[in-house]
Design a protein around this motif. Structure first.
Motif, PDB file in Angstrom:
ATOM      1  N   UNK A   1      18.282  13.432  23.338  1.00  0.00           N
ATOM      2  CA  UNK A   1      18.611  13.572  21.985  1.00  0.00           C
ATOM      3  C   UNK A   1      18.763  12.409  21.192  1.00  0.00           C
ATOM      4  N   UNK A   2      18.350  12.333  19.969  1.00  0.00           N
ATOM      5  CA  UNK A   2      18.687  11.245  19.019  1.00  0.00           C
ATOM      6  C   UNK A   2      19.309  11.682  17.895  1.00  0.00           C
ATOM      7  N   UNK A   3      19.669  10.852  17.057  1.00  0.00           N
ATOM      8  CA  UNK A   3      20.547  11.135  15.873  1.00  0.00           C
ATOM      9  C   UNK A   3      20.078  10.288  14.853  1.00  0.00           C
ATOM     10  N   UNK A   4      19.957  10.835  13.503  1.00  0.00           N
ATOM     11  CA  UNK A   4      19.700  10.300  12.294  1.00  0.00           C
ATOM     12  C   UNK A   4      20.754  10.569  11.337  1.00  0.00           C
ATOM     13  N   UNK A   5      21.392   9.726  10.826  1.00  0.00           N
ATOM     14  CA  UNK A   5      22.364   9.853   9.792  1.00  0.00           C
ATOM     15  C   UNK A   5      21.929   9.422   8.376  1.00  0.00           C
ATOM     16  N   UNK A   6      21.778  10.434   7.532  1.00  0.00           N
ATOM     17  CA  UNK A   6      21.331  10.187   5.986  1.00  0.00           C
ATOM     18  C   UNK A   6      22.667   9.643   5.434  1.00  0.00           C
ATOM     19  N   UNK A   7      22.600   8.390   4.648  1.00  0.00           N
ATOM     20  CA  UNK A   7      23.886   7.694   4.221  1.00  0.00           C
ATOM     21  C   UNK A   7      24.067   8.348   2.831  1.00  0.00           C
ATOM     22  N   UNK A   8      23.077   8.868   2.309  1.00  0.00           N
ATOM     23  CA  UNK A   8      23.124   9.440   0.770  1.00  0.00           C
ATOM     24  C   UNK A   8      23.429  10.769   0.517  1.00  0.00           C
ATOM     25  N   UNK A   9      23.619  11.790   1.662  1.00  0.00           N
ATOM     26  CA  UNK A   9      23.415  13.126   1.653  1.00  0.00           C
ATOM     27  C   UNK A   9      24.810  13.732   1.857  1.00  0.00           C
TER      28      UNK A   9
ATOM     29  N   UNK B   1      15.544  16.640  21.383  1.00  0.00           N
ATOM     30  CA  UNK B   1      16.532  17.026  20.346  1.00  0.00           C
ATOM     31  C   UNK B   1      16.741  16.047  19.335  1.00  0.00           C
ATOM     32  N   UNK B   2      16.511  16.379  17.872  1.00  0.00           N
ATOM     33  CA  UNK B   2      16.924  15.434  17.067  1.00  0.00           C
ATOM     34  C   UNK B   2      18.019  15.828  16.086  1.00  0.00           C
ATOM     35  N   UNK B   3      18.841  15.235  15.914  1.00  0.00           N
ATOM     36  CA  UNK B   3      20.250  15.650  15.194  1.00  0.00           C
ATOM     37  C   UNK B   3      20.184  14.893  13.878  1.00  0.00           C
ATOM     38  N   UNK B   4      20.007  15.819  12.580  1.00  0.00           N
ATOM     39  CA  UNK B   4      20.129  15.099  11.353  1.00  0.00           C
ATOM     40  C   UNK B   4      21.524  15.467  10.889  1.00  0.00           C
ATOM     41  N   UNK B   5      21.945  14.375  10.285  1.00  0.00           N
ATOM     42  CA  UNK B   5      23.366  14.656   9.679  1.00  0.00           C
ATOM     43  C   UNK B   5      23.425  13.683   8.470  1.00  0.00           C
ATOM     44  N   UNK B   6      24.021  14.686   7.278  1.00  0.00           N
ATOM     45  CA  UNK B   6      24.722  13.787   6.161  1.00  0.00           C
ATOM     46  C   UNK B   6      25.863  12.966   6.322  1.00  0.00           C
ATOM     47  N   UNK B   7      25.982  11.698   6.034  1.00  0.00           N
ATOM     48  CA  UNK B   7      27.240  10.796   6.038  1.00  0.00           C
ATOM     49  C   UNK B   7      28.372  11.518   5.312  1.00  0.00           C
ATOM     50  N   UNK B   8      27.988  12.133   4.117  1.00  0.00           N
ATOM     51  CA  UNK B   8      28.950  12.962   3.263  1.00  0.00           C
ATOM     52  C   UNK B   8      29.198  14.494   3.482  1.00  0.00           C
ATOM     53  N   UNK B   9      28.810  14.674   4.451  1.00  0.00           N
ATOM     54  CA  UNK B   9      29.179  16.094   4.797  1.00  0.00           C
ATOM     55  C   UNK B   9      30.656  16.437   5.117  1.00  0.00           C
ATOM     56  N   UNK B  10      31.289  17.344   4.242  1.00  0.00           N
ATOM     57  CA  UNK B  10      32.854  17.605   4.259  1.00  0.00           C
ATOM     58  C   UNK B  10      33.058  18.939   5.006  1.00  0.00           C
ATOM     59  N   UNK B  11      31.695  19.754   5.531  1.00  0.00           N
ATOM     60  CA  UNK B  11      32.052  21.068   6.218  1.00  0.00           C
ATOM     61  C   UNK B  11      32.061  20.518   7.649  1.00  0.00           C
ATOM     62  N   UNK B  12      31.182  19.859   8.174  1.00  0.00           N
ATOM     63  CA  UNK B  12      30.927  19.550   9.564  1.00  0.00           C
ATOM     64  C   UNK B  12      30.896  18.010   9.795  1.00  0.00           C
ATOM     65  N   UNK B  13      31.902  17.443  10.168  1.00  0.00           N
ATOM     66  CA  UNK B  13      31.810  16.137  10.079  1.00  0.00           C
ATOM     67  C   UNK B  13      30.700  15.382  10.771  1.00  0.00           C
TER      68      UNK B  13
END
Length: 312
Positions: A279-287, A253-265
């Motif tokens: 699982x692994x995680x990648x946080x996009x600092x700019x999205x 599993x790969x979890x991708x998330x935007x650092x500035x997501x205001x709907x789902x933290x």
């Protein structure tokens, strides 16, 4: 009070609709997308891009989106993968049926029948937002079919003590219930870190469509989240979440998330990572909430790397 558009506003919105549909059609042709129908029930329209690659990726769109929202990222994914992209029931060309119950189990069942009909035995699966919740539940139920699971800002998971749209909905505020241009602008600012600049006629079309769809979207939102059970106290938000099914999802599993997501933290990602076996995680600092729209090339690159290395 609900917004009452002028005749001129409606005329420009109609021109905007034509512009949007022409844009999607042109992009689909450039991608070589072939459109098909799944008679169901329920009826679903879907796109297939490519047929010569060894591996196939099924892409599940988010709440209020349609299959064409993946066309930007498809430019980069199709170089390595065949792509299957359905319009989920209730969205896009699949249409809204007020007699259907749009809960998570039904979406998984509908997706399962669709996958069976098109003859996919095994594949990679990716979902964004609501599509992430559906993809995760599907992977838990049909682990032998899913080779890898990519979740982009997925709904369905719950981080205790951290505010999300679920808490907002329980407090009586559904961000997707659009009654005015101002509501639409607020939603855009919550979805994107920086709202895209749109032609005026396109924005006016999107506003009218959001207002026209609001009752149907409210029904889908409440049924997906099982708001009736939560509001009555039968279950808590955490109990209604997918946190408890993570242990059943055994593929990478790969979890991708935007650092500035205001709907789902975004902090949900490292919390949920610990619940999955692999699982692994990648946080996009700019999205924000939609990396597949804000940075399609970058997300595609990370997703392809993950899928190629999905034996970890």
């Amino acid at each position: 009070m609900t917004f009452k558009p002028s005749i001129a506003f409606r005329a420009k919105a109609k021109a905007g609709e034509t512009m949007v549909e022409t844009f999607f059609k042109k992009n689909g042709m450039q991608l070589g997308a072939n459109l098909h129908t799944h008679q169901g029930p329920p009826f679903m329209e879907w796109a297939k891009i490519g047929a010569e690659r060894k591996e196939t990726l099924v892409l599940i769109h988010g709440f209020g989106e349609r299959k064409e929202s993946f066309y930007l990222i498809s430019r980069f994914l199709k170089k390595e993968l065949n792509l299957v992209i359905p319009d989920l029931p209730g969205f896009g060309k699949s249409g809204m049926d007020p007699d259907l119950v749009y809960n998570l189990d039904n979406y998984v069942n509908w997706l399962g029948r669709f996958i069976e009909q098109i003859g996919l035995d095994s594949f990679h699966l990716a979902g964004c937002s609501m599509g992430g919740a559906i993809a995760a539940k599907f992977a838990a139920r049909f682990p032998s079919k899913v080779n890898s699971l990519s979740l982009v800002g997925p709904a369905g998971f719950y981080l205790p003590g951290k505010q999300s749209i679920y808490d907002e909905a329980l407090a009586g505020s559904n961000i997707f219930y659009i009654s005015s241009p101002g509501d639409f602008e607020t939603l855009q600012s919550r979805i994107f870190r920086k709202s895209p600049t749109l032609p005026t006629c396109v924005k006016e079309y999107m506003i009218l469509k959001a207002i026209g769809d609001r009752e149907g979207l409210a029904k889908i939102f409440d049924e997906l989240l099982d708001m009736e059970s939560i509001k009555s106290g039968k279950v808590s938000l955490e109990q209604a979440s997918l946190n408890h099914v993570c242990k059943e999802i055994t593929m990478p599993v790969m979890l991708f998330w935007g650092r500035h997501d205001t709907l789902l933290p975004w902090k949900t990602a490292p919390f949920v990572e610990e619940l999955f076996p692999r699982a692994r995680v990648h946080i996009f600092e700019e999205y924000g909430h939609v990396p597949h729209l804000e940075g399609p090339q970058k997300l595609a690159g990370h997703m392809l790397n993950f899928i190629c290395d999905a034996q970890f």
